[in-house]
Write a protein that holds these residues in place. Sequence first.
Motif, PDB file in Angstrom:
ATOM      1  N   MET A  25       0.858  -1.173   0.000  1.00 24.39           N
ATOM      2  CA  MET A  25       0.000   0.000   0.000  1.00 24.39           C
ATOM      3  C   MET A  25       0.900   1.231   0.000  1.00 24.39           C
ATOM      4  SD  MET A  25      -3.011   0.859   2.774  1.00 24.39           S
ATOM      5  CE  MET A  25      -4.076  -0.484   2.314  1.00 24.39           C
ATOM      6  N   ASN A  26       0.522   2.246  -0.767  1.00 23.76           N
ATOM      7  CA  ASN A  26       1.321   3.470  -0.761  1.00 23.76           C
ATOM      8  C   ASN A  26       0.890   4.384   0.398  1.00 23.76           C
ATOM      9  OD1 ASN A  26      -0.976   4.936  -1.524  1.00 23.76           O
ATOM     10  ND2 ASN A  26      -0.527   4.688  -3.701  1.00 23.76           N
ATOM     11  N   GLN A  27       1.596   5.502   0.569  1.00 25.91           N
ATOM     12  CA  GLN A  27       1.331   6.382   1.721  1.00 25.91           C
ATOM     13  C   GLN A  27      -0.060   6.988   1.669  1.00 25.91           C
ATOM     14  OE1 GLN A  27       4.295   9.228   2.872  1.00 25.91           O
ATOM     15  NE2 GLN A  27       6.002   7.827   2.516  1.00 25.91           N
ATOM     16  N   SER A  28      -0.546   7.332   0.490  1.00 22.94           N
ATOM     17  CA  SER A  28      -1.888   7.927   0.374  1.00 22.94           C
ATOM     18  C   SER A  28      -2.951   6.944   0.826  1.00 22.94           C
ATOM     19  CB  SER A  28      -2.168   8.344  -1.063  1.00 22.94           C
ATOM     20  OG  SER A  28      -1.300   9.371  -1.452  1.00 22.94           O
ATOM     21  N   ASP A  29      -2.845   5.700   0.365  1.00 25.61           N
ATOM     22  CA  ASP A  29      -3.825   4.682   0.761  1.00 25.61           C
ATOM     23  C   ASP A  29      -3.750   4.402   2.259  1.00 25.61           C
ATOM     24  OD1 ASP A  29      -4.703   4.496  -1.842  1.00 25.61           O
ATOM     25  OD2 ASP A  29      -3.357   2.828  -2.342  1.00 25.61           O
ATOM     26  N   PHE A  30      -2.511   4.386   2.775  1.00 26.14           N
ATOM     27  CA  PHE A  30      -2.334   4.131   4.209  1.00 26.14           C
ATOM     28  C   PHE A  30      -2.939   5.265   5.032  1.00 26.14           C
ATOM     29  CE2 PHE A  30       0.143   3.544   8.159  1.00 26.14           C
ATOM     30  CZ  PHE A  30      -0.079   2.177   8.364  1.00 26.14           C
ATOM     31  N   ALA A  31      -2.794   6.504   4.538  1.00 30.29           N
ATOM     32  CA  ALA A  31      -3.391   7.663   5.221  1.00 30.29           C
ATOM     33  C   ALA A  31      -4.909   7.532   5.234  1.00 30.29           C
ATOM     34  CB  ALA A  31      -2.962   8.952   4.542  1.00 30.29           C
ATOM     35  N   LYS A  32      -5.501   7.101   4.097  1.00 30.04           N
ATOM     36  CA  LYS A  32      -6.960   6.914   4.040  1.00 30.04           C
ATOM     37  C   LYS A  32      -7.409   5.796   4.974  1.00 30.04           C
ATOM     38  CE  LYS A  32      -7.331   8.450  -0.754  1.00 30.04           C
ATOM     39  NZ  LYS A  32      -7.490   8.017  -2.144  1.00 30.04           N
TER      40      LYS A  32
ATOM     41  N   THR B  36       0.722  13.360   8.120  1.00 30.32           N
ATOM     42  CA  THR B  36       0.818  12.552   9.337  1.00 30.32           C
ATOM     43  C   THR B  36       1.534  11.239   9.045  1.00 30.32           C
ATOM     44  OG1 THR B  36      -1.210  13.520  10.202  1.00 30.32           O
ATOM     45  CG2 THR B  36      -0.526  11.430  11.158  1.00 30.32           C
ATOM     46  N   VAL B  37       1.219  10.615   7.917  1.00 28.03           N
ATOM     47  CA  VAL B  37       1.878   9.357   7.545  1.00 28.03           C
ATOM     48  C   VAL B  37       3.371   9.593   7.321  1.00 28.03           C
ATOM     49  CG1 VAL B  37       1.997   7.535   5.803  1.00 28.03           C
ATOM     50  CG2 VAL B  37      -0.225   8.344   6.596  1.00 28.03           C
ATOM     51  N   THR B  38       3.715  10.734   6.717  1.00 26.27           N
ATOM     52  CA  THR B  38       5.126  11.074   6.518  1.00 26.27           C
ATOM     53  C   THR B  38       5.828  11.238   7.867  1.00 26.27           C
ATOM     54  OG1 THR B  38       4.569  12.200   4.451  1.00 26.27           O
ATOM     55  CG2 THR B  38       6.704  12.722   5.430  1.00 26.27           C
ATOM     56  N   LEU B  39       5.140  11.846   8.821  1.00 23.53           N
ATOM     57  CA  LEU B  39       5.689  12.001  10.167  1.00 23.53           C
ATOM     58  C   LEU B  39       5.895  10.638  10.821  1.00 23.53           C
ATOM     59  CD1 LEU B  39       6.468  13.967  12.475  1.00 23.53           C
ATOM     60  CD2 LEU B  39       4.088  13.907  13.180  1.00 23.53           C
ATOM     61  N   TRP B  40       4.916   9.744  10.679  1.00 26.68           N
ATOM     62  CA  TRP B  40       5.058   8.389  11.222  1.00 26.68           C
ATOM     63  C   TRP B  40       6.271   7.688  10.620  1.00 26.68           C
ATOM     64  CZ3 TRP B  40      -0.708   6.489  10.570  1.00 26.68           C
ATOM     65  CH2 TRP B  40      -1.512   7.165  11.497  1.00 26.68           C
ATOM     66  N   LYS B  41       6.450   7.879   9.311  1.00 26.38           N
ATOM     67  CA  LYS B  41       7.573   7.251   8.623  1.00 26.38           C
ATOM     68  C   LYS B  41       8.892   7.794   9.161  1.00 26.38           C
ATOM     69  CE  LYS B  41       9.353   6.295   3.998  1.00 26.38           C
ATOM     70  NZ  LYS B  41       9.192   6.522   2.576  1.00 26.38           N
ATOM     71  N   ALA B  42       8.955   9.117   9.372  1.00 25.01           N
ATOM     72  CA  ALA B  42      10.173   9.745   9.904  1.00 25.01           C
ATOM     73  C   ALA B  42      10.492   9.230  11.305  1.00 25.01           C
ATOM     74  CB  ALA B  42      10.020  11.260   9.912  1.00 25.01           C
ATOM     75  N   ARG B  43       9.469   8.904  12.067  1.00 26.08           N
ATOM     76  CA  ARG B  43       9.670   8.390  13.428  1.00 26.08           C
ATOM     77  C   ARG B  43      10.026   6.902  13.431  1.00 26.08           C
ATOM     78  NH1 ARG B  43       4.639  11.256  16.653  1.00 26.08           N
ATOM     79  NH2 ARG B  43       5.507  13.354  16.628  1.00 26.08           N
ATOM     80  N   GLY B  44       9.954   6.271  12.266  1.00 19.25           N
ATOM     81  CA  GLY B  44      10.300   4.860  12.197  1.00 19.25           C
ATOM     82  C   GLY B  44       9.148   3.938  12.555  1.00 19.25           C
ATOM     83  N   TRP B  45       7.926   4.463  12.511  1.00 21.43           N
ATOM     84  CA  TRP B  45       6.757   3.668  12.878  1.00 21.43           C
ATOM     85  C   TRP B  45       6.215   2.847  11.704  1.00 21.43           C
ATOM     86  CZ3 TRP B  45       3.513   7.797  15.997  1.00 21.43           C
ATOM     87  CH2 TRP B  45       4.216   8.119  17.161  1.00 21.43           C
ATOM     88  N   LEU B  46       6.675   3.147  10.492  1.00 18.14           N
ATOM     89  CA  LEU B  46       6.171   2.437   9.317  1.00 18.14           C
ATOM     90  C   LEU B  46       7.233   1.470   8.799  1.00 18.14           C
ATOM     91  CD1 LEU B  46       4.393   5.274   7.293  1.00 18.14           C
ATOM     92  CD2 LEU B  46       3.442   3.788   9.056  1.00 18.14           C
TER      93      LEU B  46
END
Length: 198
Positions: free
Chosen positions: A1-8, A16-26
């Motif tokens: 799944m890409n970031q847009s789909d994951f955000a939906k 927010t998804v980009t922030l999660w990725k930066a924190r290492g949560w994804l």
Amino acid sequence: MNQSDFAKLHNVSRKTVTLWKARGWLISARGVIDVNASNAQLERYRKSVTQPEKSYLGNGLGNKNKLLPSDQLGVLPNAVDDESVEQTATRIMSAQGASMTLDEARRVKENYLALLHQLDYERKSGELVELAVAETILFDQARASRDAWLNWTTRIGPLVAADLGLEADRVVDTLTSYVHQQLRQLGQPETEIQFSFK
């Protein structure tokens, strides 16, 4: 799944998804998000992301701040003498492991804060006394008692000598030796006294 789909999927913005990725949560590989692994990470690190109805100590009625009783906190290591707060925290984390979810960490934090407030209240209300203060008082009392016994021989010895018709110096010396012997025995009790501190 890409970031847009994951955000939906999570009803959040792409930012927010980009922030999660930066924190290492994804968890992702080649730009594709592993949904199950990422959801597990979010469940672990972010409060109530995949299960919004769940609150960290809630009961379904919005009661999030209910604290667990101290007997339900789990077994945690006791404090060790001459240990700093940082050393205690490190030791507790070593025993507990750093694998707590964010919800579990918040629960432990809130319960520790409640115990600290209880300790502060008991100290201010006079129910608890600092150990150093208690030791100082006991030491001063013991020294005052010892000094009183040592002075007793010079005060009482001449009176006893006069009553018995003996030399005052001999009576004082005899009493002093027995008082010293008694004080030595008191300084080395046969049984160890156990103190219970709350």
